[in-house]
Design an enzyme around this catalytic site. Structure first.
Site, PDB file in Angstrom:
ATOM      1  N   ASP A 101     -16.580 -36.999  15.197  1.00 24.76           N
ATOM      2  CA  ASP A 101     -17.488 -37.463  14.138  1.00 24.76           C
ATOM      3  C   ASP A 101     -18.172 -36.361  13.331  1.00 24.76           C
ATOM      4  O   ASP A 101     -18.250 -36.457  12.116  1.00 24.76           O
ATOM      5  CB  ASP A 101     -18.559 -38.407  14.727  1.00 24.76           C
ATOM      6  CG  ASP A 101     -19.114 -37.976  16.086  1.00 24.76           C
ATOM      7  OD1 ASP A 101     -18.728 -36.891  16.570  1.00 24.76           O
ATOM      8  OD2 ASP A 101     -19.912 -38.727  16.662  1.00 24.76           O
ATOM      9  N   GLU A 346      -7.227 -31.008  29.127  1.00 25.02           N
ATOM     10  CA  GLU A 346      -7.555 -29.935  28.175  1.00 25.02           C
ATOM     11  C   GLU A 346      -8.085 -28.787  29.032  1.00 25.02           C
ATOM     12  O   GLU A 346      -9.249 -28.433  28.990  1.00 25.02           O
ATOM     13  CB  GLU A 346      -8.630 -30.417  27.178  1.00 25.02           C
ATOM     14  CG  GLU A 346      -8.923 -29.418  26.051  1.00 25.02           C
ATOM     15  CD  GLU A 346     -10.097 -29.857  25.164  1.00 25.02           C
ATOM     16  OE1 GLU A 346     -10.774 -30.845  25.499  1.00 25.02           O
ATOM     17  OE2 GLU A 346     -10.322 -29.192  24.137  1.00 25.02           O
ATOM     18  N   HIS A 371      -5.205 -34.328  24.009  1.00 26.42           N
ATOM     19  CA  HIS A 371      -4.734 -32.964  24.334  1.00 26.42           C
ATOM     20  C   HIS A 371      -3.579 -32.947  25.321  1.00 26.42           C
ATOM     21  O   HIS A 371      -2.489 -32.511  24.985  1.00 26.42           O
ATOM     22  CB  HIS A 371      -5.866 -32.058  24.844  1.00 26.42           C
ATOM     23  CG  HIS A 371      -6.906 -31.786  23.808  1.00 26.42           C
ATOM     24  ND1 HIS A 371      -6.627 -31.059  22.680  1.00 26.42           N
ATOM     25  CD2 HIS A 371      -8.198 -32.167  23.707  1.00 26.42           C
ATOM     26  CE1 HIS A 371      -7.724 -30.986  21.936  1.00 26.42           C
ATOM     27  NE2 HIS A 371      -8.677 -31.673  22.533  1.00 26.42           N
TER      28      HIS A 371
HETATM   29 ZN    ZN Z   1     -11.438 -33.794  21.185  1.00 26.27          ZN
END
Ligand code: ZN
Ligand code: NAG
Ligand code: NAG
Ligand code: NAG
Ligand code: NAG
Ligand code: NAG
Length: 499
Positions: A101, A346, A371
């Site tokens: 965001d 990740e 990811h």
């Molecule tokens: Zn992210």
């Protein structure tokens, strides 16, 4: 496929002395048919564009400094001058499915537009960072910063505020002109700065009038980069007004819905945006349980806008998915459908609880994997992801800046692309990395991960994947694909004969 492979292998067993060049060609063809886009049937025009693209890529690879092998902060200007990049900017890329965001919009806009608005206060923290707040009365002191200064007054006292603006800008992004290896020697250092920039941006973007404009500007930047659809991971914070009053999460979600609607009305070829509600993985089980309860409520009030749920924050230092299992199982137990889009893998911490997140995400029925950097080390997770069509959201620039990989030719998703694993390309936090939209990540994926083998069919497949693996309904996906195909055909015909 297996039959074909069997045939080639049986030919191989008859090999004597010098291998047969036809067998060699068959093996090469077989491999290239297995990669992302390898099964795609191309039109004549697409094939011609591919010839052009191949020449461009050969030129790119012959350059002394190969951008995907360099840190993005160093490579960015080279990428901007690359003919492949300008083609990728014009290419209809479908959807961006992994974007956060408050890093959608480049920080220049935040400095030039937002910090110049009236009632903007700044505060310098004792650890060299800054905070902002819009207020009619003047804000209260914070633990780490005692004095708030009205920016308007500060600037009025200066003859030239360029230096001030530049120092603000440096606080809002990770991007630096310095040597990135010196500025960010370790994952801990870069993640600490990541969290600082986030706090610096926070007070600017959670002010109601800015919140609306920021999101509209974000949609504009992705739209101008030829992205037609967005799935935004959003914290849905309590947005504040000038008098200090705040709105609840439902207001924030409704604002996303209304601004999207306004944007669509003004850009009819934009397909739309949906929100994935995110909560920081540093919270405890009771906070997460409340968040899940609220997510289920929001889902039933805004079924078209809310796509699902996810956890954010650094996996290595946050709590693993398994810690939250009771909260995350609530929707299934109650028969409520709340799709998950978990960040998982990740990390390069092999074998730790965090590394376990990938399998746990699949156990919890995730719809996609954010990811999945560690996926190739988890054969079972990888197999499940492929069989269930749980796409991996690959964000090359992010993984490089956050120090999981140096040279993007070594990114593990290169292997996923060579076997047409379900993947989509996204940009994670473009503003924090000094990037914008989606084209930089497409460039890194196409030139770095894909290498010389990836071609127009790979690009076409990646764009189509982004709609196919989106949270849209079957009917909407078909509609979006029709719209995309029209723009794609136009793109191909406009670029095929240029030299
Ligand atoms: Zn992210
Ligand atoms: C800031 O952005 C808003 C919304 O896009 C726009 O209406 C306004 O004119 C901009 N202001 C400045 C000073 O650029
Ligand atoms: C303001 O300062 C910057 C750098 O310090 C300089 O490049 C710029 O020309 C100055 N602008 C004016 C109007 O003096
Ligand atoms: C953030 O701003 C402060 C105050 O201007 C400055 O001292 C500091 O160097 C800036 N941080 C970065 C990372 O540039
Ligand atoms: C969970 O965190 C919240 C907010 O930080 C706190 O108020 C609450 O006491 C914590 N609950 C437990 C059980 O630790
Ligand atoms: C898994 O998620 C999908 C998509 O949200 C949903 O349709 C399905 O019912 C879920 N399955 C289970 C066992 O929860």
């Amino acid at each position: 496929m297996m039959l074909q492979l069997g045939l080639v292998l049986s030919l191989l067993t008859h090999a004597v002395s010098i291998p047969d060049p036809r067998q060699r060609e068959a093996l090469i063809q077989l491999e290239s048919s297995m990669q992302t886009g390898g099964q795609m049937v191309l039109t004549d025009a697409e094939q011609e564009l591919d010839v052009r693209l191949f020449k461009m890529k050969q030129g790119e690879m012959a350059r002394a400094a190969f951008p995907p092998a360099m840190h993005f902060f160093r490579a960015r200007d080279l990428i901007r001058r690359s003919p492949i990049f300008s083609l990728l900017q014009k290419m209809p890329k479908g959807g961006a499915l992994h974007v956060h965001d408050f890093s959608m919009v480049d920080v220049d806009w935040l400095v030039k537009n937002v910090t110049y608005r009236p009632h903007c206060y700044v505060c310098y923290t004792d650890d060299q960072s800054i905070r902002f707040l819009f207020s009619s009365r003047g804000p209260e002191p914070l633990p780490r910063c005692s004095t708030w200064i009205l920016l308007e007054e500060l600037r009025a006292k200066m003859i030239n505020s360029t230096d001030l603006d530049n120092s603000i800008k440096r606080n809002l992004t990770l991007f630096t002109e310095q040597d990135p290896e010196v500025a960010y020697p370790s994952q801990d250092v870069v993640w600490r700065r990541f969290e600082q920039t986030f706090l610096a941006v926070w007070g600017l973007v959670t002010y109601a009038p800015v919140f609306r404009d920021y999101y509209y500007e974000g949609l504009t930047q992705f739209y101008l980069d030829n992205v037609m659809y967005l799935e935004l991971r959003a914290l849905l914070p309590e947005v504040y007004e000038l008098d200090g009053s705040t709105h609840d999460r439902a207001w924030t979600l409704k604002t996303y819905r209304d601004v999207t609607k306004r944007f669509k009305a003004q850009h009819p070829d934009f397909f739309g945006a949906r929100i994935i509600f995110t909560v920081h993985r540093g919270v405890n089980l009771s906070v997460m349980t409340e968040a899940i309860e609220e997510a289920m409520k929001l889902q039933s009030s805004f079924p078209d806008t809310l796509a699902g749920f996810d956890l954010v924050g650094r996996e290595d230092s946050g709590r693993p998915l398994w810690y939250f299992r009771e909260a995350l199982s609530l929707p299934a137990e109650r028969g409520v459908e709340l799709p998950f889009f978990f960040h998982a893998g990740e990390t390069d911490l092999e074998g730790t609880d965090v590394d376990q997140n990938l399998l746990d995400a699949l156990l919890l029925n995730t719809s996609r994997i954010g990811h999945g950097f560690a996926l190739v080390r988890h054969p079972v997770a990888k197999d499940l992801s492929r069989k269930r069509g749980v796409a991996v959201e690959v964000c090359p620039v992010s993984n490089q800046v956050l120090k999981l990989v140096k040279d993007l030719r070594n990114h593990p998703a290169a292997a996923l692309m060579s076997e047409n694993h379900p993947v989509v390309i996204s940009s994670d936090d473009p503003a924090l990395f000094g990037a914008a939209g989606l084209s930089y990540d497409f460039y890194e994926a196409f030139v770095g991960l894909g290498g010389i083998k990836s071609n127009i069919a790979s690009l076409k497949q990646l764009a189509m994947n982004s709609l196919r693996y989106s949270s849209l309904s079957q009917r909407q996906k078909t509609e979006a694909l029709v719209l995309w195909q029209r723009r794609w055909d136009k793109f191909v015909s406009e670029h095929v004969y240029q030299s």
